[in-house]
Design a protein around this motif. Structure first.
Motif, PDB file in Angstrom:
ATOM      1  N   SER A 141     -31.715 -49.529   6.498  1.00 44.74           N
ATOM      2  CA  SER A 141     -31.617 -50.990   6.517  1.00 44.74           C
ATOM      3  C   SER A 141     -31.081 -51.517   5.189  1.00 44.74           C
ATOM      4  N   ALA A 142     -31.587 -50.990   4.092  1.00 44.38           N
ATOM      5  CA  ALA A 142     -31.132 -51.427   2.773  1.00 44.38           C
ATOM      6  C   ALA A 142     -29.654 -51.117   2.569  1.00 44.38           C
ATOM      7  N   SER A 143     -29.209 -49.955   3.024  1.00 45.81           N
ATOM      8  CA  SER A 143     -27.805 -49.579   2.898  1.00 45.81           C
ATOM      9  C   SER A 143     -26.901 -50.527   3.680  1.00 45.81           C
ATOM     10  N   LEU A 144     -27.301 -50.832   4.916  1.00 45.05           N
ATOM     11  CA  LEU A 144     -26.517 -51.762   5.735  1.00 45.05           C
ATOM     12  C   LEU A 144     -26.510 -53.158   5.117  1.00 45.05           C
ATOM     13  N   HIS A 145     -27.662 -53.570   4.598  1.00 45.42           N
ATOM     14  CA  HIS A 145     -27.764 -54.891   3.984  1.00 45.42           C
ATOM     15  C   HIS A 145     -26.888 -54.974   2.725  1.00 45.42           C
ATOM     16  N   GLU A 146     -26.934 -53.944   1.912  1.00 43.31           N
ATOM     17  CA  GLU A 146     -26.137 -53.910   0.688  1.00 43.31           C
ATOM     18  C   GLU A 146     -24.645 -53.964   0.996  1.00 43.31           C
ATOM     19  N   GLU A 147     -24.221 -53.216   1.998  1.00 43.31           N
ATOM     20  CA  GLU A 147     -22.812 -53.214   2.386  1.00 43.31           C
ATOM     21  C   GLU A 147     -22.391 -54.606   2.855  1.00 43.31           C
ATOM     22  N   ALA A 148     -23.266 -55.266   3.627  1.00 42.91           N
ATOM     23  CA  ALA A 148     -22.955 -56.615   4.108  1.00 42.91           C
ATOM     24  C   ALA A 148     -22.863 -57.598   2.949  1.00 42.91           C
ATOM     25  N   GLU A 149     -23.755 -57.464   1.970  1.00 44.48           N
ATOM     26  CA  GLU A 149     -23.718 -58.355   0.806  1.00 44.48           C
ATOM     27  C   GLU A 149     -22.440 -58.182   0.000  1.00 44.48           C
ATOM     28  N   ASN A 150     -21.925 -56.965  -0.026  1.00 45.25           N
ATOM     29  CA  ASN A 150     -20.704 -56.687  -0.782  1.00 45.25           C
ATOM     30  C   ASN A 150     -19.449 -57.051  -0.006  1.00 45.25           C
ATOM     31  N   GLY A 151     -19.635 -57.587   1.200  1.00 48.85           N
ATOM     32  CA  GLY A 151     -18.493 -58.040   1.986  1.00 48.85           C
ATOM     33  C   GLY A 151     -17.769 -56.939   2.710  1.00 48.85           C
ATOM     34  N   ALA A 152     -18.333 -55.755   2.727  1.00 51.03           N
ATOM     35  CA  ALA A 152     -17.677 -54.652   3.420  1.00 51.03           C
ATOM     36  C   ALA A 152     -17.934 -54.768   4.912  1.00 51.03           C
ATOM     37  N   GLY A 153     -16.913 -54.535   5.670  1.00 51.63           N
ATOM     38  CA  GLY A 153     -17.047 -54.569   7.122  1.00 51.63           C
ATOM     39  C   GLY A 153     -16.921 -53.178   7.696  1.00 51.63           C
ATOM     40  N   VAL A 154     -16.854 -53.108   8.986  1.00 53.33           N
ATOM     41  CA  VAL A 154     -16.642 -51.826   9.653  1.00 53.33           C
ATOM     42  C   VAL A 154     -15.167 -51.483   9.515  1.00 53.33           C
ATOM     43  N   PRO A 155     -14.867 -50.274   9.073  1.00 52.66           N
ATOM     44  CA  PRO A 155     -13.448 -49.911   8.921  1.00 52.66           C
ATOM     45  C   PRO A 155     -12.730 -49.925  10.259  1.00 52.66           C
ATOM     46  N   ASP A 156     -11.426 -50.298  10.195  1.00 51.41           N
ATOM     47  CA  ASP A 156     -10.615 -50.302  11.413  1.00 51.41           C
ATOM     48  C   ASP A 156     -10.461 -48.899  11.972  1.00 51.41           C
ATOM     49  N   ARG A 157     -10.403 -47.959  11.085  1.00 50.03           N
ATOM     50  CA  ARG A 157     -10.201 -46.575  11.507  1.00 50.03           C
ATOM     51  C   ARG A 157     -11.165 -45.699  10.728  1.00 50.03           C
ATOM     52  N   VAL A 158     -11.875 -44.858  11.424  1.00 52.92           N
ATOM     53  CA  VAL A 158     -12.824 -43.958  10.799  1.00 52.92           C
ATOM     54  C   VAL A 158     -12.207 -42.562  10.783  1.00 52.92           C
ATOM     55  N   GLU A 159     -12.216 -41.933   9.612  1.00 56.05           N
ATOM     56  CA  GLU A 159     -11.683 -40.590   9.468  1.00 56.05           C
ATOM     57  C   GLU A 159     -12.810 -39.599   9.721  1.00 56.05           C
ATOM     58  N   PHE A 160     -12.583 -38.647  10.593  1.00 56.53           N
ATOM     59  CA  PHE A 160     -13.555 -37.636  10.883  1.00 56.53           C
ATOM     60  C   PHE A 160     -13.066 -36.312  10.339  1.00 56.53           C
ATOM     61  N   PRO A 161     -13.978 -35.477   9.828  1.00 52.31           N
ATOM     62  CA  PRO A 161     -13.556 -34.162   9.331  1.00 52.31           C
ATOM     63  C   PRO A 161     -13.030 -33.292  10.471  1.00 52.31           C
ATOM     64  N   GLU A 162     -12.127 -32.408  10.120  1.00 53.13           N
ATOM     65  CA  GLU A 162     -11.593 -31.466  11.105  1.00 53.13           C
ATOM     66  C   GLU A 162     -12.726 -30.586  11.622  1.00 53.13           C
ATOM     67  N   SER A 163     -12.834 -30.478  12.909  1.00 55.98           N
ATOM     68  CA  SER A 163     -13.906 -29.663  13.467  1.00 55.98           C
ATOM     69  C   SER A 163     -13.432 -28.294  13.888  1.00 55.98           C
ATOM     70  N   GLY A 164     -12.125 -28.150  14.051  1.00 60.62           N
ATOM     71  CA  GLY A 164     -11.593 -26.867  14.437  1.00 60.62           C
ATOM     72  C   GLY A 164     -11.830 -26.492  15.894  1.00 60.62           C
ATOM     73  N   ASP A 165     -12.407 -27.411  16.664  1.00 57.88           N
ATOM     74  CA  ASP A 165     -12.681 -27.068  18.059  1.00 57.88           C
ATOM     75  C   ASP A 165     -11.613 -27.604  19.008  1.00 57.88           C
ATOM     76  N   GLY A 166     -10.563 -28.221  18.486  1.00 58.40           N
ATOM     77  CA  GLY A 166      -9.441 -28.634  19.326  1.00 58.40           C
ATOM     78  C   GLY A 166      -9.658 -29.893  20.115  1.00 58.40           C
TER      79      GLY A 166
END
Length: 167
Positions: A141-166
């Motif tokens: 909750s604190a992390s989400l609240h802090e991010e909101a206070e800093n004006g950060a939103g949800v990124p348009d695109r989320v980068e995921f690590p390569e999983s190698g499973d195709g």
């Protein structure tokens, strides 16, 4: 994400709990229901008497005109009082009314009784697991609240690590 915690499952469980608690508490409620945003605003003003509308908007992550509309409705219901800020006549300070205080306290008391009754029905290991999870949930909750206070939103695109499973 490492570990067994699945974000969508956590979100669904938390949202479902809140929904079920609200439904149970609304049963038999004699007063007109308040919307979630109205209750959030009342709780915020209760915690910070004399809060400005602009500060409430920032804290709630809402547009100023949306909060102004909420304020107007709650003033009409006798739940909020507005007064001019003595240091800036253009700004409005908010305070909850005794009626709103009473209503918030009754709701909180009823909610506590309901949740405590159901926690007591759980096995001791489940109660211990809930106790152990509280610090992590507070940190989330604190992390989400802090991010909101800093004006950060949800990124348009989320980068995921390569999983190698195709996939």
């Amino acid at each position: 994400m490492s570990g067994a915690t699945e974000p969508s499952e956590l979100e669904n469980v938390l949202a479902g709990l809140n929904r079920l608690i609200r439904r149970r508490l609304r049963a038999g409620l004699q007063l007109p229901r308040l919307r979630g945003a109205e209750v959030e605003l009342l709780r915020l003003v209760r915690a910070h008497p004399g809060l400005r509308v602009s500060e409430a908007a920032k804290e709630l992550g809402l547009a100023g005109n949306s909060v102004s509309t909420l304020v107007k409705g709650l003033v009409e219901l006798g739940m909020l009082e507005r007064s001019a800020d003595p240091s800036d006549g253009r700004a409005t300070l908010l305070r909850i009314t005794p009626e709103a205080e009473k209503r918030l306290q009754e709701w909180q008391d009823r909610r506590s009784v309901l949740v405590c009754a159901h926690i007591e029905r759980l096995a001791p290991a489940d109660r211990a697991a809930l106790d152990a999870a509280l610090p992590a949930l507070r940190a989330l909750s604190a992390s989400l609240h802090e991010e909101a206070e800093n004006g950060a939103g949800v990124p348009d695109r989320v980068e995921f690590p390569e999983s190698g499973d195709g996939i």
